[in-house]
Write a protein that holds these residues in place. Structure first.
Motif, PDB file in Angstrom:
ATOM      1  N   SER A 178       0.747  -1.292  -0.004  1.00 15.66           N
ATOM      2  CA  SER A 178       0.074  -0.112   0.341  1.00 15.66           C
ATOM      3  C   SER A 178       0.898   1.230  -0.106  1.00 15.66           C
ATOM      4  O   SER A 178       1.760   1.184   0.723  1.00 15.66           O
ATOM      5  CB  SER A 178      -0.955   0.179   1.220  1.00 15.66           C
ATOM      6  OG  SER A 178      -1.648  -1.298   1.084  1.00 15.66           O
ATOM      7  N   SER A 179       0.491   2.350  -0.981  1.00 19.29           N
ATOM      8  CA  SER A 179       1.331   3.354  -0.702  1.00 19.29           C
ATOM      9  C   SER A 179       1.260   4.182   0.378  1.00 19.29           C
ATOM     10  O   SER A 179       0.525   4.314   1.332  1.00 19.29           O
ATOM     11  CB  SER A 179       0.562   4.454  -2.093  1.00 19.29           C
ATOM     12  OG  SER A 179       1.356   5.716  -1.914  1.00 19.29           O
ATOM     13  N   ILE A 180       2.567   4.639   0.600  1.00 19.81           N
ATOM     14  CA  ILE A 180       2.810   5.608   1.897  1.00 19.81           C
ATOM     15  C   ILE A 180       2.362   7.000   1.562  1.00 19.81           C
ATOM     16  O   ILE A 180       2.529   7.846   2.572  1.00 19.81           O
ATOM     17  CB  ILE A 180       4.265   5.672   2.256  1.00 19.81           C
ATOM     18  CG1 ILE A 180       5.123   6.245   1.191  1.00 19.81           C
ATOM     19  CG2 ILE A 180       4.636   3.880   2.606  1.00 19.81           C
ATOM     20  CD1 ILE A 180       6.736   6.457   1.863  1.00 19.81           C
ATOM     21  N   PHE A 181       2.151   7.372   0.503  1.00 23.78           N
ATOM     22  CA  PHE A 181       1.698   8.762   0.052  1.00 23.78           C
ATOM     23  C   PHE A 181       0.276   8.888   0.006  1.00 23.78           C
ATOM     24  O   PHE A 181      -0.542   8.304  -0.932  1.00 23.78           O
ATOM     25  CB  PHE A 181       2.118   9.159  -1.268  1.00 23.78           C
ATOM     26  CG  PHE A 181       3.821   8.950  -1.376  1.00 23.78           C
ATOM     27  CD1 PHE A 181       4.531   9.980  -0.775  1.00 23.78           C
ATOM     28  CD2 PHE A 181       4.516   7.881  -2.099  1.00 23.78           C
ATOM     29  CE1 PHE A 181       5.916  10.053  -0.738  1.00 23.78           C
ATOM     30  CE2 PHE A 181       5.673   7.960  -2.163  1.00 23.78           C
ATOM     31  CZ  PHE A 181       6.526   8.897  -1.334  1.00 23.78           C
ATOM     32  N   PRO A 182      -0.472   9.786   0.987  1.00 23.31           N
ATOM     33  CA  PRO A 182      -1.932  10.018   1.035  1.00 23.31           C
ATOM     34  C   PRO A 182      -2.267  10.633  -0.025  1.00 23.31           C
ATOM     35  O   PRO A 182      -1.738  11.610  -0.513  1.00 23.31           O
ATOM     36  CB  PRO A 182      -2.251  10.771   2.104  1.00 23.31           C
ATOM     37  CG  PRO A 182      -0.731  11.625   2.654  1.00 23.31           C
ATOM     38  CD  PRO A 182       0.480  10.478   1.922  1.00 23.31           C
ATOM     39  N   ALA A 183      -3.335  10.031  -0.745  1.00 23.41           N
ATOM     40  CA  ALA A 183      -3.832  10.804  -2.084  1.00 23.41           C
ATOM     41  C   ALA A 183      -2.865  10.922  -3.049  1.00 23.41           C
ATOM     42  O   ALA A 183      -2.798  11.773  -3.916  1.00 23.41           O
ATOM     43  CB  ALA A 183      -4.682  11.993  -1.807  1.00 23.41           C
ATOM     44  N   GLN A 184      -1.744  10.031  -2.882  1.00 23.62           N
ATOM     45  CA  GLN A 184      -0.628  10.150  -3.900  1.00 23.62           C
ATOM     46  C   GLN A 184      -0.151  11.378  -4.182  1.00 23.62           C
ATOM     47  O   GLN A 184       0.724  11.799  -4.955  1.00 23.62           O
ATOM     48  CB  GLN A 184      -1.531   9.744  -5.554  1.00 23.62           C
ATOM     49  CG  GLN A 184      -1.764   8.450  -5.562  1.00 23.62           C
ATOM     50  CD  GLN A 184      -0.628   7.430  -5.431  1.00 23.62           C
ATOM     51  OE1 GLN A 184      -0.032   7.153  -6.369  1.00 23.62           O
ATOM     52  NE2 GLN A 184      -0.506   6.744  -4.252  1.00 23.62           N
ATOM     53  N   THR A 185      -0.112  12.365  -2.979  1.00 20.91           N
ATOM     54  CA  THR A 185       0.414  13.456  -2.877  1.00 20.91           C
ATOM     55  C   THR A 185       1.853  13.654  -2.247  1.00 20.91           C
ATOM     56  O   THR A 185       2.320  12.570  -1.365  1.00 20.91           O
ATOM     57  CB  THR A 185      -0.185  14.447  -1.958  1.00 20.91           C
ATOM     58  OG1 THR A 185      -1.398  14.656  -2.492  1.00 20.91           O
ATOM     59  CG2 THR A 185       0.423  15.903  -1.701  1.00 20.91           C
ATOM     60  N   GLY A 186       2.911  14.009  -3.230  1.00 20.13           N
ATOM     61  CA  GLY A 186       4.144  14.305  -2.732  1.00 20.13           C
ATOM     62  C   GLY A 186       4.999  12.971  -3.046  1.00 20.13           C
ATOM     63  O   GLY A 186       6.065  12.515  -2.443  1.00 20.13           O
TER      64      GLY A 186
END
Length: 262
Positions: free
Chosen positions: A203-211
């Motif tokens: 799972s991505s560590i970037f919330p909402a794919q930001t940053g």
């Protein structure tokens, strides 16, 4: 340092100091690192006594009291209670009782104990309404700042293409680790931005794919980038890296991760 309560004896206070303390051992249990607290020259519970006047000053006597329940918190006023503690015998406890004077320790003394995994300072509160005082681990003299460890890099040789990361880097230590920063490097820069996603357990560590980790067009590196949120890896967790966007001849990717204890 010390803190004294403006309340009555029903609301005792804690006093905590990191000076002139004996050294104490650390404990590694189930892969955790617990630090020692208490037992110091100023680790006591006390309450306000009779009012006294000394010259132009009016105050109260400090009366040492024992058998007081002390809770521990992450913040001076609010925060989260730390209830994963160990007593001097290594038994689980949720609060610490100051000594009642029946044993070899003095009344009111806060006996040595161990805090939660990786915690080196806590706010101690005596009774239900007493003000909180900062307690710092008695292992402080033996504790050094963790400069972090750069993990072996994740790399892709040759021309890049968009895809899901298949190679995993596992936390095979017996400690919790925190991702402090990441850096991506291209041996051959692309003519468009290269955008990478870092995943923890898929799972991505970037919330909402930001940053997300980004190497700008024509550049070799993303620079050192810190996550927007705290990313902790428990023992057995793993990291993968996806290529979300690339092109323009970008190739020979290396992603390095700086991990820290705790």
């Amino acid at each position: 340092m010390s803190a004294r309560s403006p309340a009555t004896a029903a609301s005792p206070s804690t006093s905590s100091s990191i000076s002139t303390r004996w050294s104490s051992r650390r404990q590694s249990e189930r892969g955790s690192m617990r630090f020692s607290f208490g037992g110091g020259i100023a680790d006591w519970t006390f309450a306000h006594g009779d009012e006294v006047v000394i010259g132009a000053f009016t105050g109260n006597n400090a009366v040492v009291v024992g058998g007081v329940a002390i809770t521990f918190w992450s913040d001076e006023q609010a925060g989260t209670q730390y209830d994963d503690l160990l007593d001097t015998d290594g038994q689980p406890i949720t609060v610490v009782l100051s000594e009642d004077g029946a044993g070899f320790r003095s009344k009111g003394q806060i006996a040595p104990f161990r805090g939660p995994d990786g915690i080196t300072k806590m706010w101690a509160q005596a009774g239900d309404n007493g003000p909180r005082a900062l307690m710092v681990t008695t292992d402080a003299a033996d504790t050094t700042n963790d400069p972090g460890t750069v993990w072996p890099p994740l790399s892709i040789a040759g021309l890049l293409s968009v895809g899901t990361g298949r190679h995993r880097l596992y936390n095979d230590t017996e400690s919790n680790l925190t991702l402090a920063s990441a850096r991506a490097t291209l041996g051959t820069p692309g003519s468009v931005d290269t955008v990478l996603d870092i995943n923890r357990n898929g799972s991505s560590i970037f919330p909402a794919q930001t940053g997300r980790l980004t190497i700008a067009a024509g550049q070799n590196t993303s620079g050192k980038m810190a996550p927007l949120e705290v990313v902790q890896l428990n023992p057995g967790d793993y990291i993968t890296v996806d290529v979300d966007q690339t092109g323009g001849g970008a190739g020979d990717l290396v992603v390095q991760l700086l991990m820290m204890q705790g």
